[in-house]
Design a protein around this motif. Structure first.
Motif, PDB file in Angstrom:
ATOM      1  N   ASP A   7       0.228 -15.586 -10.502  1.00 56.63           N
ATOM      2  CA  ASP A   7       0.933 -14.555 -11.248  1.00 56.63           C
ATOM      3  C   ASP A   7       2.103 -14.041 -10.411  1.00 56.63           C
ATOM      4  OD1 ASP A   7       1.840 -12.480 -12.763  1.00 56.63           O
ATOM      5  OD2 ASP A   7      -0.123 -11.561 -13.101  1.00 56.63           O
ATOM      6  N   LYS A   8       3.292 -14.498 -10.740  1.00 60.64           N
ATOM      7  CA  LYS A   8       4.483 -14.139  -9.963  1.00 60.64           C
ATOM      8  C   LYS A   8       4.954 -12.723 -10.253  1.00 60.64           C
ATOM      9  CE  LYS A   8       4.525 -18.291  -8.290  1.00 60.64           C
ATOM     10  NZ  LYS A   8       4.057 -18.528  -6.913  1.00 60.64           N
ATOM     11  N   ASN A   9       4.395 -12.068 -11.267  1.00 59.61           N
ATOM     12  CA  ASN A   9       4.838 -10.735 -11.650  1.00 59.61           C
ATOM     13  C   ASN A   9       4.056  -9.621 -10.964  1.00 59.61           C
ATOM     14  OD1 ASN A   9       6.804 -11.699 -13.531  1.00 59.61           O
ATOM     15  ND2 ASN A   9       5.146 -12.130 -14.979  1.00 59.61           N
ATOM     16  N   VAL A  10       3.009  -9.961 -10.251  1.00 61.43           N
ATOM     17  CA  VAL A  10       2.210  -8.950  -9.565  1.00 61.43           C
ATOM     18  C   VAL A  10       3.010  -8.354  -8.403  1.00 61.43           C
ATOM     19  CG1 VAL A  10       0.161  -8.553  -8.150  1.00 61.43           C
ATOM     20  CG2 VAL A  10      -0.003  -9.935 -10.216  1.00 61.43           C
ATOM     21  N   LYS A  11       3.001  -7.027  -8.316  1.00 58.64           N
ATOM     22  CA  LYS A  11       3.735  -6.326  -7.262  1.00 58.64           C
ATOM     23  C   LYS A  11       2.749  -5.569  -6.382  1.00 58.64           C
ATOM     24  CE  LYS A  11       7.802  -5.637 -10.225  1.00 58.64           C
ATOM     25  NZ  LYS A  11       7.252  -6.222 -11.471  1.00 58.64           N
ATOM     26  N   VAL A  12       2.993  -5.636  -5.071  1.00 54.34           N
ATOM     27  CA  VAL A  12       2.085  -5.019  -4.103  1.00 54.34           C
ATOM     28  C   VAL A  12       2.842  -4.013  -3.243  1.00 54.34           C
ATOM     29  CG1 VAL A  12       0.573  -5.438  -2.130  1.00 54.34           C
ATOM     30  CG2 VAL A  12       0.623  -7.060  -4.025  1.00 54.34           C
ATOM     31  N   SER A  13       2.232  -2.850  -3.076  1.00 54.42           N
ATOM     32  CA  SER A  13       2.744  -1.839  -2.152  1.00 54.42           C
ATOM     33  C   SER A  13       1.909  -1.877  -0.881  1.00 54.42           C
ATOM     34  CB  SER A  13       2.669  -0.440  -2.778  1.00 54.42           C
ATOM     35  OG  SER A  13       3.442  -0.347  -3.949  1.00 54.42           O
ATOM     36  N   ILE A  14       2.569  -2.019   0.266  1.00 53.13           N
ATOM     37  CA  ILE A  14       1.889  -1.947   1.559  1.00 53.13           C
ATOM     38  C   ILE A  14       1.988  -0.509   2.060  1.00 53.13           C
ATOM     39  CG2 ILE A  14       1.793  -2.796   3.926  1.00 53.13           C
ATOM     40  CD1 ILE A  14       1.188  -4.979   2.010  1.00 53.13           C
ATOM     41  N   LEU A  15       0.850   0.095   2.378  1.00 54.06           N
ATOM     42  CA  LEU A  15       0.811   1.502   2.771  1.00 54.06           C
ATOM     43  C   LEU A  15       0.224   1.605   4.185  1.00 54.06           C
ATOM     44  CD1 LEU A  15      -0.602   2.907  -0.592  1.00 54.06           C
ATOM     45  CD2 LEU A  15       1.752   2.412   0.012  1.00 54.06           C
ATOM     46  N   ILE A  16       1.006   2.203   5.102  1.00 53.25           N
ATOM     47  CA  ILE A  16       0.640   2.201   6.519  1.00 53.25           C
ATOM     48  C   ILE A  16       0.646   3.622   7.073  1.00 53.25           C
ATOM     49  CG2 ILE A  16       1.216   1.268   8.800  1.00 53.25           C
ATOM     50  CD1 ILE A  16       3.032  -0.782   7.151  1.00 53.25           C
ATOM     51  N   PHE A 100      -3.714  -0.867   1.750  1.00 50.91           N
ATOM     52  CA  PHE A 100      -3.701  -0.004   2.925  1.00 50.91           C
ATOM     53  C   PHE A 100      -4.046  -0.845   4.152  1.00 50.91           C
ATOM     54  CE2 PHE A 100      -4.676   2.708  -0.672  1.00 50.91           C
ATOM     55  CZ  PHE A 100      -3.907   3.850  -0.456  1.00 50.91           C
ATOM     56  N   ILE A 101      -3.183  -0.807   5.154  1.00 49.01           N
ATOM     57  CA  ILE A 101      -3.478  -1.505   6.411  1.00 49.01           C
ATOM     58  C   ILE A 101      -3.156  -0.569   7.577  1.00 49.01           C
ATOM     59  CG2 ILE A 101      -3.103  -3.833   5.502  1.00 49.01           C
ATOM     60  CD1 ILE A 101      -0.370  -3.815   6.884  1.00 49.01           C
ATOM     61  N   ASP A 102      -3.805  -0.807   8.715  1.00 46.64           N
ATOM     62  CA  ASP A 102      -3.513  -0.054   9.931  1.00 46.64           C
ATOM     63  C   ASP A 102      -2.346  -0.690  10.674  1.00 46.64           C
ATOM     64  OD1 ASP A 102      -5.545   1.694   9.360  1.00 46.64           O
ATOM     65  OD2 ASP A 102      -6.936   0.918  10.861  1.00 46.64           O
ATOM     66  N   ALA A 103      -1.748   0.076  11.565  1.00 39.91           N
ATOM     67  CA  ALA A 103      -0.554  -0.400  12.276  1.00 39.91           C
ATOM     68  C   ALA A 103      -0.852  -1.531  13.240  1.00 39.91           C
ATOM     69  CB  ALA A 103       0.097   0.765  13.024  1.00 39.91           C
ATOM     70  N   ASP A 104      -2.112  -1.707  13.624  1.00 40.01           N
ATOM     71  CA  ASP A 104      -2.449  -2.797  14.549  1.00 40.01           C
ATOM     72  C   ASP A 104      -2.863  -4.081  13.848  1.00 40.01           C
ATOM     73  OD1 ASP A 104      -4.853  -1.854  13.600  1.00 40.01           O
ATOM     74  OD2 ASP A 104      -5.626  -1.195  15.545  1.00 40.01           O
ATOM     75  N   ALA A 170     -19.774  -1.868   1.842  1.00 38.88           N
ATOM     76  CA  ALA A 170     -19.080  -1.861   3.126  1.00 38.88           C
ATOM     77  C   ALA A 170     -17.584  -1.994   2.875  1.00 38.88           C
ATOM     78  CB  ALA A 170     -19.568  -3.004   4.017  1.00 38.88           C
ATOM     79  N   ALA A 171     -16.809  -1.470   3.785  1.00 36.96           N
ATOM     80  CA  ALA A 171     -15.353  -1.606   3.713  1.00 36.96           C
ATOM     81  C   ALA A 171     -14.786  -1.302   5.089  1.00 36.96           C
ATOM     82  CB  ALA A 171     -14.761  -0.664   2.667  1.00 36.96           C
ATOM     83  N   ASN A 172     -13.564  -1.742   5.293  1.00 39.26           N
ATOM     84  CA  ASN A 172     -12.884  -1.550   6.567  1.00 39.26           C
ATOM     85  C   ASN A 172     -11.477  -1.048   6.283  1.00 39.26           C
ATOM     86  OD1 ASN A 172     -11.616  -1.719   9.042  1.00 39.26           O
ATOM     87  ND2 ASN A 172     -12.446  -3.713   9.564  1.00 39.26           N
ATOM     88  N   GLY A 173     -11.182   0.152   6.785  1.00 36.72           N
ATOM     89  CA  GLY A 173      -9.881   0.752   6.524  1.00 36.72           C
ATOM     90  C   GLY A 173      -8.703  -0.020   7.078  1.00 36.72           C
ATOM     91  N   GLN A 174      -8.956  -1.035   7.892  1.00 41.03           N
ATOM     92  CA  GLN A 174      -7.862  -1.858   8.412  1.00 41.03           C
ATOM     93  C   GLN A 174      -7.211  -2.707   7.325  1.00 41.03           C
ATOM     94  OE1 GLN A 174     -10.088  -3.960  11.408  1.00 41.03           O
ATOM     95  NE2 GLN A 174      -9.548  -2.501  13.013  1.00 41.03           N
ATOM     96  N   PHE A 175      -7.961  -3.007   6.260  1.00 41.59           N
ATOM     97  CA  PHE A 175      -7.419  -3.793   5.144  1.00 41.59           C
ATOM     98  C   PHE A 175      -8.215  -3.421   3.896  1.00 41.59           C
ATOM     99  CE2 PHE A 175      -6.888  -7.160   2.158  1.00 41.59           C
ATOM    100  CZ  PHE A 175      -5.736  -7.880   2.454  1.00 41.59           C
ATOM    101  N   MET A 176      -7.601  -2.614   3.020  1.00 35.51           N
ATOM    102  CA  MET A 176      -8.249  -2.225   1.773  1.00 35.51           C
ATOM    103  C   MET A 176      -7.264  -2.418   0.626  1.00 35.51           C
ATOM    104  SD  MET A 176     -10.417   1.156   2.985  1.00 35.51           S
ATOM    105  CE  MET A 176     -11.448   1.233   1.510  1.00 35.51           C
ATOM    106  N   LEU A 177      -7.589  -3.330  -0.275  1.00 33.85           N
ATOM    107  CA  LEU A 177      -6.726  -3.671  -1.408  1.00 33.85           C
ATOM    108  C   LEU A 177      -7.332  -3.106  -2.689  1.00 33.85           C
ATOM    109  CD1 LEU A 177      -4.285  -5.390  -2.536  1.00 33.85           C
ATOM    110  CD2 LEU A 177      -5.964  -7.221  -2.875  1.00 33.85           C
ATOM    111  N   PHE A 178      -6.595  -2.200  -3.338  1.00 35.29           N
ATOM    112  CA  PHE A 178      -7.044  -1.562  -4.574  1.00 35.29           C
ATOM    113  C   PHE A 178      -6.153  -1.963  -5.741  1.00 35.29           C
ATOM    114  CE2 PHE A 178      -8.268   1.405  -1.226  1.00 35.29           C
ATOM    115  CZ  PHE A 178      -9.553   1.804  -1.584  1.00 35.29           C
ATOM    116  N   GLU A 179      -6.735  -2.098  -6.900  1.00 35.97           N
ATOM    117  CA  GLU A 179      -5.947  -2.132  -8.128  1.00 35.97           C
ATOM    118  C   GLU A 179      -5.429  -0.708  -8.327  1.00 35.97           C
ATOM    119  OE1 GLU A 179      -6.342  -0.891 -11.491  1.00 35.97           O
ATOM    120  OE2 GLU A 179      -4.461  -1.963 -11.889  1.00 35.97           O
ATOM    121  N   ALA A 180      -4.126  -0.550  -8.495  1.00 38.28           N
ATOM    122  CA  ALA A 180      -3.493   0.770  -8.427  1.00 38.28           C
ATOM    123  C   ALA A 180      -4.028   1.745  -9.469  1.00 38.28           C
ATOM    124  CB  ALA A 180      -1.974   0.630  -8.565  1.00 38.28           C
ATOM    125  N   ASN A 181      -4.181   1.283 -10.708  1.00 39.93           N
ATOM    126  CA  ASN A 181      -4.667   2.189 -11.754  1.00 39.93           C
ATOM    127  C   ASN A 181      -6.077   2.670 -11.459  1.00 39.93           C
ATOM    128  OD1 ASN A 181      -2.301   2.069 -13.242  1.00 39.93           O
ATOM    129  ND2 ASN A 181      -2.985   0.290 -14.434  1.00 39.93           N
TER     130      ASN A 181
END
Length: 333
Positions: A7-16, A100-104, A170-181
């Motif tokens: 899906d080429k129309n999917v848009k992702v926001s990286i939040l740091i 959401f990703i951490d700076a490291d 379980a989850a790791n705040g270093q990499f968390m991908l959410f569907e925005a809605n």
């Protein structure tokens, strides 16, 4: 994880979220500059940094017009800094997915595309990845593997996706991908604004709401160097290690005793079972090392020192719970 997102129309926001990250932020900005799609924006929240974090990001803004820098003002009462940063960034993000990703953390190849495809395949509201950990010093090799050891021995990651029970999350705040809605339906970082382990609380809450989540460990294309020394790792692990055991002092110490001293009863009761114990021990070391993409031989040799560290971290965490002063990145917790 090896899938393809068509899906080429999917848009992702990286939040740091970034507080005093001058040692990491330039390398991350350069890393993300090379990934053109599906990233539509890179939002960095400068959380009152006292170093050159802001200056470095401002320089990269001149090269990459996807970058937005938010400068924090005062932290509102009742909020943890990282949670407030994530909430503020999510409020302005425009992507279909929020990552959401951490700076490291460093991302490579088509990991974002594949993560989205994986989330779509299994209808996940949250996909979290435990990165491949870079460990250079002896202090790191003694400390960092403990996180994956606890996680993988207590909770097979496949259960995170297929089990309906919130306790098996379980989850790791270093990499968390959410569907925005979905994220904005709950405003998840606001919901757990005062938590120091918001990633785990978010994962458990989503499961309780019947939202499917997934968790993956040892992905080669998500890389992180968490800590640079034993003392730094001790401080980091002490703030959240009890959460793996339901914040129970007794359960955490019982886990350590079974893992570190499980062979002792065999020596006193029946040494005939010692060979079976050794085989099981080696198998567990092999399983978690391979799953985490870590060196099995090094983990096997350093096991006694790793268990010393685990006990050290548990005791330190207990003392913090009992009132020992604790600061993280210049803030009291």
């Amino acid at each position: 994880m090896s899938v393809s997102n068509n899906d080429k129309n999917v848009k992702v926001s990286i939040l740091i979220p970034a507080r005093n990250e001058e040692k990491n932020i330039a390398e991350l900005m350069n890393n993300l500059y090379k990934i053109k799609t599906p990233i539509i924006e890179i939002i960095v929240y400068n959380d009152n940094s006292s170093d050159d974090t802001k200056k470095i990001v401002d320089e990269f803004k001149k090269l990459d017009d996807r970058i937005t820098l938010i400068d924090a003002t005062n932290l509102p009462e009742g909020w943890r800094g990282k949670n407030y940063a994530c909430h503020q960034m999510a409020n302005i993000a425009k992507g279909d997915y929020l990552l959401f990703i951490d700076a490291d953390v460093r991302l490579y190849g088509k990991i974002i595309d594949d993560a989205i495809a994986y989330a779509k395949r299994y209808n996940l509201g949250l996909l979290s990845i435990f990165p491949k950990q870079l460990m250079i010093t002896l202090g790191e090799r003694i400390t960092v593997p403990i996180m994956n050891y606890i996680l993988l021995t207590l909770l097979p990651l496949e259960l995170v996706r297929i089990s309906p029970f919130a306790s098996q999350a379980a989850a790791n705040g270093q990499f968390m991908l959410f569907e925005a809605n979905l994220y904005r339906k709950y405003f998840l970082h606001k919901m757990f604004k005062n938590s120091v382990v918001e990633d785990i609380h978010i994962a458990r809450y989503l499961k309780s709401q019947k939202v499917r989540i997934g968790c993956i460990a040892g992905e080669n294309r998500v890389v992180c160097r968490m800590y640079n020394s034993y003392s730094e790792a001790l401080k980091g692990f002490s703030k959240n290690i009890l959460m793996f055991f339901g914040n129970s002092f007794s359960l955490s110490l019982l886990f350590w005793a079974l893992v570190a001293l499980g062979f002792v009863p065999i020596l006193f009761v029946n040494t005939n079972y010692l060979a079976i114990y050794v085989i099981e021990f080696v198998f567990i070391q092999l399983f978690y090392s391979l799953t985490s993409n870590q060196n099995f031989v090094i983990n096997l040799l350093l096991f006694p020192l790793q268990q010393f560290f685990l006990l050290h971290a548990i005791i330190n965490a207990i003392l913090i719970k009992m009132g020992k002063p604790y600061t993280w990145k210049g803030r009291y917790i």
